[in-house]
Write a protein that holds these residues in place. Structure first.
Motif, PDB file in Angstrom:
ATOM      1  N   PHE A   1      -2.622  12.533   9.889  1.00 31.82           N
ATOM      2  CA  PHE A   1      -2.805  12.750   8.453  1.00 31.82           C
ATOM      3  C   PHE A   1      -2.811  11.427   7.688  1.00 31.82           C
ATOM      4  O   PHE A   1      -3.479  11.302   6.659  1.00 31.82           O
ATOM      5  N   ILE A   2      -2.090  10.413   8.183  1.00 32.82           N
ATOM      6  CA  ILE A   2      -2.125   9.100   7.543  1.00 32.82           C
ATOM      7  C   ILE A   2      -3.465   8.435   7.804  1.00 32.82           C
ATOM      8  O   ILE A   2      -4.077   7.840   6.898  1.00 32.82           O
ATOM      9  N   ILE A   3      -3.945   8.543   9.036  1.00 38.28           N
ATOM     10  CA  ILE A   3      -5.249   7.952   9.373  1.00 38.28           C
ATOM     11  C   ILE A   3      -6.342   8.576   8.508  1.00 38.28           C
ATOM     12  O   ILE A   3      -7.191   7.868   7.952  1.00 38.28           O
ATOM     13  N   LYS A   4      -6.300   9.893   8.360  1.00 46.13           N
ATOM     14  CA  LYS A   4      -7.291  10.567   7.519  1.00 46.13           C
ATOM     15  C   LYS A   4      -7.161  10.127   6.062  1.00 46.13           C
ATOM     16  O   LYS A   4      -8.150   9.979   5.352  1.00 46.13           O
TER      17      LYS A   4
ATOM     18  N   GLN B   1      -6.398  -0.446   5.961  1.00 48.09           N
ATOM     19  CA  GLN B   1      -5.040  -0.604   6.474  1.00 48.09           C
ATOM     20  C   GLN B   1      -4.034   0.018   5.494  1.00 48.09           C
ATOM     21  O   GLN B   1      -4.168  -0.146   4.273  1.00 48.09           O
ATOM     22  N   PRO B   2      -3.009   0.695   6.011  1.00 47.54           N
ATOM     23  CA  PRO B   2      -2.033   1.385   5.138  1.00 47.54           C
ATOM     24  C   PRO B   2      -0.930   0.441   4.658  1.00 47.54           C
ATOM     25  O   PRO B   2       0.221   0.546   5.094  1.00 47.54           O
ATOM     26  N   THR B   3      -1.243  -0.440   3.739  1.00 47.00           N
ATOM     27  CA  THR B   3      -0.224  -1.371   3.252  1.00 47.00           C
ATOM     28  C   THR B   3       0.899  -0.645   2.521  1.00 47.00           C
ATOM     29  O   THR B   3       2.020  -1.157   2.442  1.00 47.00           O
ATOM     30  N   PHE B   4       0.599   0.548   1.981  1.00 51.85           N
ATOM     31  CA  PHE B   4       1.662   1.354   1.365  1.00 51.85           C
ATOM     32  C   PHE B   4       2.736   1.642   2.414  1.00 51.85           C
ATOM     33  O   PHE B   4       3.947   1.609   2.127  1.00 51.85           O
ATOM     34  N   LEU B   5       2.301   1.924   3.648  1.00 50.36           N
ATOM     35  CA  LEU B   5       3.227   2.251   4.736  1.00 50.36           C
ATOM     36  C   LEU B   5       3.976   1.002   5.196  1.00 50.36           C
ATOM     37  O   LEU B   5       5.179   1.076   5.488  1.00 50.36           O
ATOM     38  N   TYR B   6       3.270  -0.122   5.261  1.00 52.19           N
ATOM     39  CA  TYR B   6       3.928  -1.373   5.645  1.00 52.19           C
ATOM     40  C   TYR B   6       5.107  -1.654   4.706  1.00 52.19           C
ATOM     41  O   TYR B   6       6.192  -2.016   5.132  1.00 52.19           O
ATOM     42  N   GLU B   7       4.849  -1.485   3.410  1.00 54.89           N
ATOM     43  CA  GLU B   7       5.906  -1.779   2.440  1.00 54.89           C
ATOM     44  C   GLU B   7       7.022  -0.741   2.494  1.00 54.89           C
ATOM     45  O   GLU B   7       8.203  -1.082   2.354  1.00 54.89           O
ATOM     46  N   SER B   8       6.670   0.513   2.700  1.00 49.63           N
ATOM     47  CA  SER B   8       7.678   1.555   2.806  1.00 49.63           C
ATOM     48  C   SER B   8       8.602   1.285   3.997  1.00 49.63           C
ATOM     49  O   SER B   8       9.831   1.407   3.887  1.00 49.63           O
TER      50      SER B   8
ATOM     51  N   THR C   1     -10.732  -1.540   8.004  1.00 49.83           N
ATOM     52  CA  THR C   1     -10.383  -1.567   9.420  1.00 49.83           C
ATOM     53  C   THR C   1     -11.146  -0.452  10.127  1.00 49.83           C
ATOM     54  O   THR C   1     -12.131   0.062   9.589  1.00 49.83           O
ATOM     55  N   THR C   2     -10.688  -0.083  11.299  1.00 53.91           N
ATOM     56  CA  THR C   2     -11.369   0.951  12.074  1.00 53.91           C
ATOM     57  C   THR C   2     -10.394   2.059  12.453  1.00 53.91           C
ATOM     58  O   THR C   2      -9.172   1.881  12.423  1.00 53.91           O
ATOM     59  N   TYR C   3     -10.952   3.178  12.832  1.00 56.40           N
ATOM     60  CA  TYR C   3     -10.120   4.284  13.306  1.00 56.40           C
ATOM     61  C   TYR C   3      -9.331   3.853  14.532  1.00 56.40           C
ATOM     62  O   TYR C   3      -8.144   4.176  14.671  1.00 56.40           O
ATOM     63  N   ALA C   4      -9.981   3.093  15.408  1.00 61.12           N
ATOM     64  CA  ALA C   4      -9.323   2.649  16.642  1.00 61.12           C
ATOM     65  C   ALA C   4      -8.085   1.805  16.335  1.00 61.12           C
ATOM     66  O   ALA C   4      -7.046   1.953  16.988  1.00 61.12           O
ATOM     67  N   PHE C   5      -8.191   0.928  15.330  1.00 55.01           N
ATOM     68  CA  PHE C   5      -7.046   0.079  14.969  1.00 55.01           C
ATOM     69  C   PHE C   5      -5.904   0.942  14.439  1.00 55.01           C
ATOM     70  O   PHE C   5      -4.742   0.765  14.837  1.00 55.01           O
ATOM     71  N   LEU C   6      -6.209   1.871  13.550  1.00 53.78           N
ATOM     72  CA  LEU C   6      -5.171   2.730  12.983  1.00 53.78           C
ATOM     73  C   LEU C   6      -4.541   3.603  14.065  1.00 53.78           C
ATOM     74  O   LEU C   6      -3.322   3.821  14.075  1.00 53.78           O
TER      75      LEU C   6
END
Length: 259
Positions: free
Chosen positions: A157-160, A170-177, A144-149
């Motif tokens: 810190f998550i984006i980095k 994409q942070p699928t770990f976060l989606y599931e959490s 993905t892109t920085y803009a999307f995140l």
């Protein structure tokens, strides 16, 4: 993202291991408290957890190794390096459920009575545990892109942390959490209003199965069985089993009311 929390000489303490320790500790504490409310002796829970935790960890590891066997054949000692990642929650759930069934038979405790308590601790552990994947730089989604995140209003810190080897993911770990957090709230609400044994267990299985099925479609590191994502296949089975459990609990409730 640096996976090492801190080092003592040549020994490293990894974020992944530390977060798992926190998840298990908090989950055990909650399990103990809930069990006491249900009239289950504290000593039984201590004994149960002493077996459940290592059995679930071994199950989670063996499940992962089974589907990545080509890698581990070339480096068998890597099987022991759990801190590098490679625990599959489905393997832990299966191993834990099988052990729990036989343990409750031995101790003469209703299986669903114990699982209704256990799944609350389990889902909290999953909420926390996914952050171990974040620090390990794994369980991420498509590029993905920085803009999307940034548009998701994520902390910097998550984006980095999602910038892996020169690419944003994409942070699928976060989606599931977050999905599991929603599930926890659902379970706690139902727990207050519904006292039919097995309902909480069934709802957990269905909720997690649904969420994991869709989130897994985004994962870039899925365990595969030919062209099939194994986690999606298991998730379908979980949903079917959960629905079956709901019908079973309702049937048992009606039978008890007739007595």
């Amino acid at each position: 993202m640096n996976p090492i929390l801190f080092s003592i000489g040549p020994f490293h303490i990894y974020w992944y291991s530390f977060i798992l320790l926190i998840a298990f500790s908090f989950g055990f504490f909650l399990l103990l408290k809930q069990a006491e409310k249900e009239g289950i002796n504290r000593s039984i829970i201590y004994d149960y957890a002493c077996y459940l935790i290592p059995i679930s960890l071994v199950g989670a590891r063996l499940y992962y190794v089974l589907f990545e066997i080509n890698h581990y054949i070339s480096d068998p000692l890597a099987i022991l390096r759990v801190w590098e990642g490679g625990l599959a929650i489905h393997g832990g759930i299966i191993a834990g459920a099988v052990f729990t069934y036989f343990y409750t038979k031995k101790k003469n405790i209703p299986f669903l009575k114990l699982t209704d308590i256990l799944v609350i601790s389990l889902i909290i552990g999953q909420i926390l545990g996914r952050w171990g994947n974040f620090f390990n730089g794994e369980a991420y989604g498509p590029e993905t892109t920085y803009a999307f995140l940034h548009s998701l209003h994520l902390p910097e810190f998550i984006i980095k942390g999602m910038f892996i080897e020169g690419v944003y993911y994409q942070p699928t770990f976060l989606y599931e959490s977050l999905w599991n957090l929603l599930g926890l709230l659902l379970l706690l609400i139902v727990k207050k209003k519904c006292h039919v044994k097995g309902t909480i267990s069934a709802l957990y299985v269905i909720h997690y199965g649904i969420g994991r099925f869709f989130i897994e479609s985004l994962r870039q590191d899925s365990l595969m069985l030919g062209p099939i994502r194994v986690a999606q296949l298991i998730s379908i089975f979980m949903i079917i089993i959960g629905i079956g459990m709901l019908f079973y609990t309702r049937k048992e409730q009606k039978n008890e009311s007739k007595i």
